[in-house]
Design a protein around this motif. Structure first.
Motif, PDB file in Angstrom:
ATOM      1  N   GLY A  20       0.811  -1.217   0.000  1.00 55.83           N
ATOM      2  CA  GLY A  20       0.000   0.000   0.000  1.00 55.83           C
ATOM      3  C   GLY A  20       0.842   1.264   0.000  1.00 55.83           C
ATOM      4  N   TRP A  24       0.953   3.768  -2.996  1.00 60.00           N
ATOM      5  CA  TRP A  24       0.529   5.140  -2.763  1.00 60.00           C
ATOM      6  C   TRP A  24       1.577   6.114  -3.312  1.00 60.00           C
ATOM      7  CZ3 TRP A  24       2.244   9.548  -0.440  1.00 60.00           C
ATOM      8  CH2 TRP A  24       1.301  10.562  -0.275  1.00 60.00           C
ATOM      9  N   PHE A  97      -4.906  -6.013  -1.797  1.00 59.85           N
ATOM     10  CA  PHE A  97      -5.569  -5.055  -0.912  1.00 59.85           C
ATOM     11  C   PHE A  97      -4.741  -3.784  -0.779  1.00 59.85           C
ATOM     12  CE2 PHE A  97      -6.015  -3.151   3.289  1.00 59.85           C
ATOM     13  CZ  PHE A  97      -7.325  -2.709   3.197  1.00 59.85           C
ATOM     14  N   GLY A  98      -3.449  -3.919  -0.573  1.00 59.04           N
ATOM     15  CA  GLY A  98      -2.582  -2.743  -0.479  1.00 59.04           C
ATOM     16  C   GLY A  98      -2.629  -1.903  -1.730  1.00 59.04           C
ATOM     17  N   TYR A 100      -5.105  -1.657  -4.002  1.00 62.83           N
ATOM     18  CA  TYR A 100      -6.371  -0.937  -4.143  1.00 62.83           C
ATOM     19  C   TYR A 100      -6.612   0.061  -3.006  1.00 62.83           C
ATOM     20  CZ  TYR A 100      -7.634  -3.775  -8.130  1.00 62.83           C
ATOM     21  OH  TYR A 100      -7.657  -4.366  -9.364  1.00 62.83           O
ATOM     22  N   ALA A 101      -6.119  -0.224  -1.822  1.00 61.89           N
ATOM     23  CA  ALA A 101      -6.277   0.716  -0.713  1.00 61.89           C
ATOM     24  C   ALA A 101      -5.548   2.026  -1.005  1.00 61.89           C
ATOM     25  CB  ALA A 101      -5.759   0.093   0.581  1.00 61.89           C
ATOM     26  N   VAL A 104      -7.776   3.909  -3.226  1.00 60.03           N
ATOM     27  CA  VAL A 104      -8.900   4.447  -2.453  1.00 60.03           C
ATOM     28  C   VAL A 104      -8.477   5.730  -1.755  1.00 60.03           C
ATOM     29  CG1 VAL A 104     -10.345   4.050  -0.409  1.00 60.03           C
ATOM     30  CG2 VAL A 104     -10.148   2.282  -2.163  1.00 60.03           C
ATOM     31  N   ALA A 105      -7.283   5.735  -1.176  1.00 58.13           N
ATOM     32  CA  ALA A 105      -6.791   6.926  -0.477  1.00 58.13           C
ATOM     33  C   ALA A 105      -6.693   8.121  -1.424  1.00 58.13           C
ATOM     34  CB  ALA A 105      -5.436   6.638   0.156  1.00 58.13           C
ATOM     35  N   LEU A 124     -13.497   0.336  -3.587  1.00 54.19           N
ATOM     36  CA  LEU A 124     -13.852  -0.238  -2.286  1.00 54.19           C
ATOM     37  C   LEU A 124     -14.293  -1.691  -2.440  1.00 54.19           C
ATOM     38  CD1 LEU A 124     -15.708   2.746  -0.590  1.00 54.19           C
ATOM     39  CD2 LEU A 124     -13.505   1.749   0.091  1.00 54.19           C
ATOM     40  N   SER A 127     -11.234  -3.695  -2.915  1.00 54.14           N
ATOM     41  CA  SER A 127     -10.512  -3.827  -1.648  1.00 54.14           C
ATOM     42  C   SER A 127     -11.148  -4.901  -0.768  1.00 54.14           C
ATOM     43  CB  SER A 127     -10.488  -2.491  -0.898  1.00 54.14           C
ATOM     44  OG  SER A 127      -9.797  -1.522  -1.634  1.00 54.14           O
TER      45      SER A 127
END
Length: 155
Positions: A20, A24, A97-98, A100-101, A104-105, A124, A127
């Motif tokens: 993540g 990011w 998950f990391g 897509y998270a 999302v952020a 979401l 995720s």
């Protein structure tokens, strides 16, 4: 891994966190260059959940065999491959998950951009689907667990 204990949730959390953070940062560089987040598909979320169902389905015969409920013998190679599949699913789910998270952020930060509200819901869903895949992997890993004679006495 872990003296035969398999994967643990803190390991998956660490993988999700590292992926993540790296994602990011990568997305931040990409977005600062004037680009927008790419599309996300509902179909991808459905496919990830379908993979989770298949992983659990692969673990059920192993579980039945270990409980003595199987009607036919189980190949040790198949059981080992099922365990490897379960662990791969758990690792993949946490890494995805990391990924897509992080998106999302960024979507939450730029929610006023056109199309980002609908993108947020898809991200979401992806995720959550990836968490379902990680959980399916961990559940199937548990189905494949063979307790030693000492472990059975303590339970």
């Amino acid at each position: 891994m872990n003296d035969g204990g398999g994967l643990r949730w803190p390991q998956l959390a660490a993988i999700g966190l590292v992926v993540g953070l790296v994602s990011w940062l990568g997305w931040r560089l990409y977005l600062n260059a004037g680009h927008l987040l790419g599309p996300a598909s509902w179909v991808s979320a459905v496919m990830i959940v379908a993979m989770a169902v298949l992983v659990i389905g692969a673990g059920l015969p192993v579980r039945r065999f270990l409980r003595g409920e199987a009607r036919k013998p189980l190949s040790p190679i198949r059981a080992a491959r099922t365990l490897v599949l379960a662990q791969a699913a758990a690792l993949t789910g946490s890494a995805v998950f990391g990924w897509y998270a992080a998106q999302v952020a960024h979507t939450l930060a730029d929610l006023d951009l056109p199309g980002y509200r609908s993108l947020l819901w898809r991200l979401l869903a992806l995720s959550v689907a990836s968490l379902v895949l990680a959980a399916a992997g961990m559940l199937t890993q548990r189905m494949c667990r063979v307790d030693g004679p000492d472990d059975r006495d303590h339970r």
